[in-house]
Write a protein that holds these residues in place. Sequence first.
Motif, PDB file in Angstrom:
ATOM      1  N   MET A  25      46.448  47.452  23.420  1.00  0.00           N
ATOM      2  CA  MET A  25      47.496  46.429  23.323  1.00  0.00           C
ATOM      3  C   MET A  25      47.408  45.665  22.079  1.00  0.00           C
ATOM      4  SD  MET A  25      50.188  44.946  24.552  1.00  0.00           S
ATOM      5  CE  MET A  25      50.134  45.674  26.187  1.00  0.00           C
ATOM      6  N   ASP A  26      48.626  46.212  21.142  1.00  0.00           N
ATOM      7  CA  ASP A  26      48.626  45.377  19.716  1.00  0.00           C
ATOM      8  C   ASP A  26      49.390  43.953  19.808  1.00  0.00           C
ATOM      9  OD1 ASP A  26      47.437  47.540  18.886  1.00  0.00           O
ATOM     10  OD2 ASP A  26      49.431  48.590  18.616  1.00  0.00           O
ATOM     11  N   LYS A  27      50.213  43.575  20.780  1.00  0.00           N
ATOM     12  CA  LYS A  27      50.996  42.285  20.758  1.00  0.00           C
ATOM     13  C   LYS A  27      49.768  41.189  21.241  1.00  0.00           C
ATOM     14  CE  LYS A  27      55.404  44.025  21.947  1.00  0.00           C
ATOM     15  NZ  LYS A  27      56.734  44.050  22.748  1.00  0.00           N
TER      16      LYS A  27
ATOM     17  N   ARG B   1      46.925  32.463  35.836  1.00  0.00           N
ATOM     18  CA  ARG B   1      47.726  33.330  36.587  1.00  0.00           C
ATOM     19  C   ARG B   1      48.453  34.488  35.518  1.00  0.00           C
ATOM     20  NH1 ARG B   1      47.982  34.096  40.834  1.00  0.00           N
ATOM     21  NH2 ARG B   1      50.211  34.463  41.226  1.00  0.00           N
ATOM     22  N   LEU B   2      48.332  34.287  34.382  1.00  0.00           N
ATOM     23  CA  LEU B   2      48.620  35.262  33.460  1.00  0.00           C
ATOM     24  C   LEU B   2      47.703  36.517  33.531  1.00  0.00           C
ATOM     25  CD1 LEU B   2      50.524  36.448  30.813  1.00  0.00           C
ATOM     26  CD2 LEU B   2      48.633  35.467  29.485  1.00  0.00           C
ATOM     27  N   THR B   3      46.298  35.982  33.599  1.00  0.00           N
ATOM     28  CA  THR B   3      45.373  37.231  33.687  1.00  0.00           C
ATOM     29  C   THR B   3      45.427  37.868  35.327  1.00  0.00           C
ATOM     30  OG1 THR B   3      43.884  35.748  32.472  1.00  0.00           O
ATOM     31  CG2 THR B   3      42.761  37.459  33.839  1.00  0.00           C
ATOM     32  N   LEU B   4      45.596  37.180  36.309  1.00  0.00           N
ATOM     33  CA  LEU B   4      45.738  37.753  37.604  1.00  0.00           C
ATOM     34  C   LEU B   4      46.945  38.603  37.943  1.00  0.00           C
ATOM     35  CD1 LEU B   4      44.327  34.612  39.769  1.00  0.00           C
ATOM     36  CD2 LEU B   4      43.133  36.771  39.264  1.00  0.00           C
ATOM     37  N   LEU B   5      47.988  38.333  37.236  1.00  0.00           N
ATOM     38  CA  LEU B   5      49.080  38.972  37.338  1.00  0.00           C
ATOM     39  C   LEU B   5      49.291  40.123  36.419  1.00  0.00           C
ATOM     40  CD1 LEU B   5      51.825  36.231  37.372  1.00  0.00           C
ATOM     41  CD2 LEU B   5      51.381  37.541  39.311  1.00  0.00           C
ATOM     42  N   THR B   6      48.305  40.604  35.638  1.00  0.00           N
ATOM     43  CA  THR B   6      48.396  41.526  34.651  1.00  0.00           C
ATOM     44  C   THR B   6      47.845  42.830  35.583  1.00  0.00           C
ATOM     45  OG1 THR B   6      48.012  40.123  32.788  1.00  0.00           O
ATOM     46  CG2 THR B   6      47.636  42.475  32.450  1.00  0.00           C
ATOM     47  N   PRO B   7      48.458  43.855  35.350  1.00  0.00           N
ATOM     48  CA  PRO B   7      48.392  45.030  36.353  1.00  0.00           C
ATOM     49  C   PRO B   7      47.394  45.985  35.626  1.00  0.00           C
ATOM     50  CG  PRO B   7      50.614  45.403  35.310  1.00  0.00           C
ATOM     51  CD  PRO B   7      49.891  43.850  34.841  1.00  0.00           C
ATOM     52  N   VAL B   8      46.192  45.639  35.340  1.00  0.00           N
ATOM     53  CA  VAL B   8      45.042  46.300  34.907  1.00  0.00           C
ATOM     54  C   VAL B   8      43.784  46.475  35.430  1.00  0.00           C
ATOM     55  CG1 VAL B   8      46.039  45.833  32.610  1.00  0.00           C
ATOM     56  CG2 VAL B   8      44.320  44.573  33.400  1.00  0.00           C
ATOM     57  N   GLU B   9      42.934  47.399  34.780  1.00  0.00           N
ATOM     58  CA  GLU B   9      41.698  47.414  35.691  1.00  0.00           C
ATOM     59  C   GLU B   9      40.553  46.815  35.045  1.00  0.00           C
ATOM     60  OE1 GLU B   9      41.512  51.368  37.033  1.00  0.00           O
ATOM     61  OE2 GLU B   9      43.139  51.223  38.433  1.00  0.00           O
TER      62      GLU B   9
ATOM     63  N   ASP C 125      38.844  44.703  31.136  1.00  0.00           N
ATOM     64  CA  ASP C 125      38.995  43.612  30.134  1.00  0.00           C
ATOM     65  C   ASP C 125      39.988  44.283  28.996  1.00  0.00           C
ATOM     66  OD1 ASP C 125      37.231  42.282  31.569  1.00  0.00           O
ATOM     67  OD2 ASP C 125      35.547  42.158  30.424  1.00  0.00           O
ATOM     68  N   GLN C 126      39.510  45.370  28.597  1.00  0.00           N
ATOM     69  CA  GLN C 126      40.257  45.955  27.316  1.00  0.00           C
ATOM     70  C   GLN C 126      41.678  46.138  27.524  1.00  0.00           C
ATOM     71  OE1 GLN C 126      37.383  46.973  28.726  1.00  0.00           O
ATOM     72  NE2 GLN C 126      35.913  45.935  27.049  1.00  0.00           N
ATOM     73  N   GLU C 127      42.089  46.306  28.648  1.00  0.00           N
ATOM     74  CA  GLU C 127      43.600  46.525  28.860  1.00  0.00           C
ATOM     75  C   GLU C 127      44.577  45.137  28.965  1.00  0.00           C
ATOM     76  OE1 GLU C 127      43.055  50.422  31.603  1.00  0.00           O
ATOM     77  OE2 GLU C 127      43.123  48.492  32.364  1.00  0.00           O
ATOM     78  N   HIS C 128      43.734  44.159  28.995  1.00  0.00           N
ATOM     79  CA  HIS C 128      44.433  42.552  29.152  1.00  0.00           C
ATOM     80  C   HIS C 128      45.309  42.303  27.525  1.00  0.00           C
ATOM     81  CE1 HIS C 128      43.863  40.906  33.021  1.00  0.00           C
ATOM     82  NE2 HIS C 128      42.620  41.746  33.089  1.00  0.00           N
ATOM     83  N   LEU C 129      46.178  41.409  28.073  1.00  0.00           N
ATOM     84  CA  LEU C 129      46.821  41.045  26.885  1.00  0.00           C
ATOM     85  C   LEU C 129      46.296  39.968  25.959  1.00  0.00           C
ATOM     86  CD1 LEU C 129      49.779  40.570  25.401  1.00  0.00           C
ATOM     87  CD2 LEU C 129      50.249  38.824  27.058  1.00  0.00           C
ATOM     88  N   PRO C 130      45.799  40.350  24.714  1.00  0.00           N
ATOM     89  CA  PRO C 130      45.368  39.436  23.694  1.00  0.00           C
ATOM     90  C   PRO C 130      46.265  37.989  23.687  1.00  0.00           C
ATOM     91  CG  PRO C 130      45.346  41.438  22.863  1.00  0.00           C
ATOM     92  CD  PRO C 130      46.267  41.831  24.013  1.00  0.00           C
ATOM     93  N   THR C 131      45.533  37.027  23.926  1.00  0.00           N
ATOM     94  CA  THR C 131      46.254  35.735  23.994  1.00  0.00           C
ATOM     95  C   THR C 131      45.586  34.575  23.353  1.00  0.00           C
ATOM     96  OG1 THR C 131      46.786  36.268  26.366  1.00  0.00           O
ATOM     97  CG2 THR C 131      47.272  33.938  25.577  1.00  0.00           C
TER      98      THR C 131
ATOM     99  N   SER D 152      56.074  36.567  30.081  1.00  0.00           N
ATOM    100  CA  SER D 152      55.114  37.103  28.945  1.00  0.00           C
ATOM    101  C   SER D 152      54.531  38.626  29.077  1.00  0.00           C
ATOM    102  CB  SER D 152      53.991  36.179  28.984  1.00  0.00           C
ATOM    103  OG  SER D 152      54.182  34.883  28.810  1.00  0.00           O
ATOM    104  N   LEU D 153      54.347  38.969  30.265  1.00  0.00           N
ATOM    105  CA  LEU D 153      53.854  40.509  30.460  1.00  0.00           C
ATOM    106  C   LEU D 153      54.995  41.402  30.165  1.00  0.00           C
ATOM    107  CD1 LEU D 153      51.720  39.747  33.708  1.00  0.00           C
ATOM    108  CD2 LEU D 153      50.945  40.314  31.401  1.00  0.00           C
ATOM    109  N   ARG D 154      56.247  41.016  30.666  1.00  0.00           N
ATOM    110  CA  ARG D 154      57.244  41.763  30.217  1.00  0.00           C
ATOM    111  C   ARG D 154      57.581  41.855  28.668  1.00  0.00           C
ATOM    112  NH1 ARG D 154      59.738  39.073  34.911  1.00  0.00           N
ATOM    113  NH2 ARG D 154      60.721  37.662  33.589  1.00  0.00           N
ATOM    114  N   TRP D 155      57.702  40.779  28.215  1.00  0.00           N
ATOM    115  CA  TRP D 155      57.586  40.942  26.513  1.00  0.00           C
ATOM    116  C   TRP D 155      56.553  41.774  25.987  1.00  0.00           C
ATOM    117  CZ3 TRP D 155      53.506  39.299  23.460  1.00  0.00           C
ATOM    118  CH2 TRP D 155      53.789  39.373  21.981  1.00  0.00           C
ATOM    119  N   ALA D 156      55.353  41.888  26.629  1.00  0.00           N
ATOM    120  CA  ALA D 156      54.385  42.438  26.044  1.00  0.00           C
ATOM    121  C   ALA D 156      54.325  43.815  26.407  1.00  0.00           C
ATOM    122  CB  ALA D 156      52.891  42.009  26.432  1.00  0.00           C
ATOM    123  N   GLY D 157      55.241  44.255  27.344  1.00  0.00           N
ATOM    124  CA  GLY D 157      55.339  45.745  27.704  1.00  0.00           C
ATOM    125  C   GLY D 157      54.558  46.089  29.036  1.00  0.00           C
ATOM    126  N   TYR D 158      54.117  45.155  29.792  1.00  0.00           N
ATOM    127  CA  TYR D 158      53.290  45.401  31.063  1.00  0.00           C
ATOM    128  C   TYR D 158      54.436  45.726  32.420  1.00  0.00           C
ATOM    129  CZ  TYR D 158      48.806  44.299  28.854  1.00  0.00           C
ATOM    130  OH  TYR D 158      47.615  44.123  28.088  1.00  0.00           O
ATOM    131  N   GLY D 159      55.566  45.165  32.174  1.00  0.00           N
ATOM    132  CA  GLY D 159      56.471  45.173  33.245  1.00  0.00           C
ATOM    133  C   GLY D 159      56.610  43.750  33.803  1.00  0.00           C
TER     134      GLY D 159
END
Length: 233
Positions: A1-3, A22-30, A32-38, A225-232
């Motif tokens: 994730m580059d964004k 909430r941003l962390t809990l709503l991110t559909p990943v499995e 650490d490395q797949e989360h959105l850098p913030t 925020s997740l939609r902006w980053a491409g997570y859906g």
Amino acid sequence: MDKVLGVLGGMGPLASAHFMVRLTLLTPVERDQEHLPTVLWSDPRVPDRTAARLRGGQDPLPVLLRGVRGLEAAGAGAIAIPCNTAHGWYAQMQAATTLPILHIVDAAAAELRRLGVPDGPIGVMGTAATLAMRLYQERLAGLGYDCLVPDAGEMASRVTPAIALVKAGRVAEAYAPLAEVASALVARGARAVVLGCTEIPLGIAAGPALPFPVADTIDGLARASLRWAGYGG
């Protein structure tokens, strides 16, 4: 994730910390490395937004712009602001940066649609300044929503004191007055209630779930925020 997401927070500190959770809990990943850098810029020194708008208090814009510049320097690609009232200065902040600033009212509208409420009468709870500036009433009117808001007595006796309780860390005490006003808005015809102050979801979450749709602006902004980053989101 580059964004990289920039979060302009501290208004209040608990609300922006909860946004990060909430941003962390709503991110559909499995992992650490797949989360959105913030990058969280949490500056509680921002002057009171309601006092500035309603009582001639100190202008918060210079401190808000300092945060915007800090997030730019940190490499953010977009900015989320988990404070509804701060969006009264949205146009000035957006004009000062080339980064997109995700608008919390647009996020709330998306949250209403996700809840199955695409139009019609809705309740909006927020600070006195947010309601006085008509941040929700005007922006949502074009999307087919008719906003019902608490009356002056409800604001003075329940909503404003409850927001202050959350800011003071007395979250559980805020539930009853906030739930009472939300229920009153539904009784007046609202199909759902927007929690248009980022302290209000914290108070509502401290008690039993309400028996009607509630649009949590913290969750809505996190999903935007997740939609902006491409997570859906």
